[in-house]
Enzyme design. Structure first.
Site, PDB file in Angstrom:
ATOM      1  N   HIS A  93       0.864  -1.194   0.000  1.00  0.00           N
ATOM      2  CA  HIS A  93       0.000   0.000   0.000  1.00  0.00           C
ATOM      3  C   HIS A  93       0.890   1.230   0.000  1.00  0.00           C
ATOM      4  CE1 HIS A  93       0.252  -0.479   4.493  1.00  0.00           C
ATOM      5  NE2 HIS A  93       0.225   0.833   4.501  1.00  0.00           N
ATOM      6  N   HIS A  95       1.561   3.788   2.101  1.00  0.00           N
ATOM      7  CA  HIS A  95       2.271   4.364   3.252  1.00  0.00           C
ATOM      8  C   HIS A  95       3.780   4.100   3.162  1.00  0.00           C
ATOM      9  CE1 HIS A  95      -1.512   4.381   6.041  1.00  0.00           C
ATOM     10  NE2 HIS A  95      -1.461   5.435   5.254  1.00  0.00           N
ATOM     11  N   ASP A  97       5.900   2.970   5.219  1.00  0.00           N
ATOM     12  CA  ASP A  97       6.482   1.734   5.784  1.00  0.00           C
ATOM     13  C   ASP A  97       6.484   0.604   4.741  1.00  0.00           C
ATOM     14  OD1 ASP A  97       3.699   1.604   5.998  1.00  0.00           O
ATOM     15  OD2 ASP A  97       3.713   0.411   7.832  1.00  0.00           O
ATOM     16  N   HIS A 156      -7.124  -1.093   6.143  1.00  0.00           N
ATOM     17  CA  HIS A 156      -6.116  -0.199   6.738  1.00  0.00           C
ATOM     18  C   HIS A 156      -5.955   1.061   5.883  1.00  0.00           C
ATOM     19  CE1 HIS A 156      -2.252   1.095   8.409  1.00  0.00           C
ATOM     20  NE2 HIS A 156      -1.741   1.036   7.186  1.00  0.00           N
ATOM     21  N   ASN A 187      -2.242   2.435  13.290  1.00  0.00           N
ATOM     22  CA  ASN A 187      -2.521   3.692  12.607  1.00  0.00           C
ATOM     23  C   ASN A 187      -3.778   3.549  11.734  1.00  0.00           C
ATOM     24  OD1 ASN A 187      -2.555   5.988  11.055  1.00  0.00           O
ATOM     25  ND2 ASN A 187      -0.690   5.500   9.909  1.00  0.00           N
TER      26      ASN A 187
HETATM   27 ZN   LIG Z   1       1.982  -0.156   8.342  1.00  0.00          ZN
END
Ligand SMILES: [Zn+2]
Length: 251
Positions: A93, A95, A97, A156, A187
């Site tokens: 995804h 983000h 990270d 998420h 998150n």
């Molecule tokens: Zn994450």
């Protein structure tokens, strides 16, 4: 003597702290390895997991290190350990990270991929982008391994995908799936809490009995992370939707 002991303890603690923020690589099964890097989350170092698979044709990495100082060390470790180069990276995804190292990996000749939606969101949010995209669920075949990218629906984030390795019944859930070690949804700033449960059901139906499930963060010893995430969502719903006080019946 006492001071000496204290110094030893202090040194040990400092060492553990440095170690905790390092790159960790753990063998999962067969040709699969989970790697972990750390970044600051709410003022504390927090771990983030990625995965790599060693094949005859080269190494496939799922998600990049979160810690920017670990892009090259990860590639070096892979080469030193397996005498093979990374050839492909899939980000699950948008983000950072998952995506922080995409441009760096591209500069090292690794083919970087994400879904079209992930690439669009990377651009909107000024995150690093993959070079190549796939439109919908896609199967990559590398060195005899089938690598399935599957979009279960929003959770998420709007774009979160999972990766399924059929031969080893390994489900890489990324941040769509929470570790059984945590009681928090983590998150949820970009989450769709109304859709997540249904998306998890869809994933559960698609890959009902994984042997391994790798969440985006924290431990992966349990294969029950999908069900665990459903539980956390229910709990979160209850906490945020308190039951109205029931009217007492007069008897
Ligand atoms: Zn994450």
């Amino acid at each position: 003597m006492k001071t000496k002991n204290l110094i030893t303890i202090a040194l040990l603690l400092a060492f553990c702290h440095i170690r905790a923020q390092n790159l960790q690589i753990s063998k999962l099964t067969g040709d699969f390895y989970v790697y972990t890097t750390y970044n600051d989350y709410k003022g504390k170092p927090f771990p983030s997991n990625g995965l790599y698979l060693v094949t005859d044709q080269g190494v496939v990495i799922i998600d990049t290190p979160w810690d920017k100082s670990k892009f090259q060390p990860l590639l070096d470790s892979i080469e030193k350990k397996h005498h093979k180069k990374a050839i492909l990276c899939i980000a699950t995804h948008y983000h950072d990270d998952r995506t922080a190292g995409l441009a760096y990996f591209k500069s090292k000749g690794i083919k970087t991929y994400s879904s079209e939606l992930t690439k669009k969101l990377c651009r909107e949010h000024q995150e690093k982008e993959a070079e190549f995209t796939f439109k919908s669920d896609t199967v990559f075949t590398v060195g005899g391994y089938k690598i399935e990218a599957f979009y279960p629906g929003e959770g998420h984030t709007r774009d979160n995908i999972v990766v399924w390795f059929e031969k080893d019944r390994l489900l890489y859930g990324g941040c769509f799936v929470k570790s059984t070690e945590t009681a928090s949804l983590g998150n949820i700033a970009d989450a769709n809490l109304d859709a997540w449960g249904e998306s998890l059901q869809k994933l559960y139906k698609k890959y009902p009995k994984p042997t391994y499930v790798i969440p985006g963060h924290l431990g992966w010893t349990s294969n029950k992370a999908v069900v665990h995430t459903v539980k956390l969502l229910r709990q979160h719903y209850k906490e945020t939707h308190p039951e109205p006080e029931r009217t007492r019946h007069q008897e």
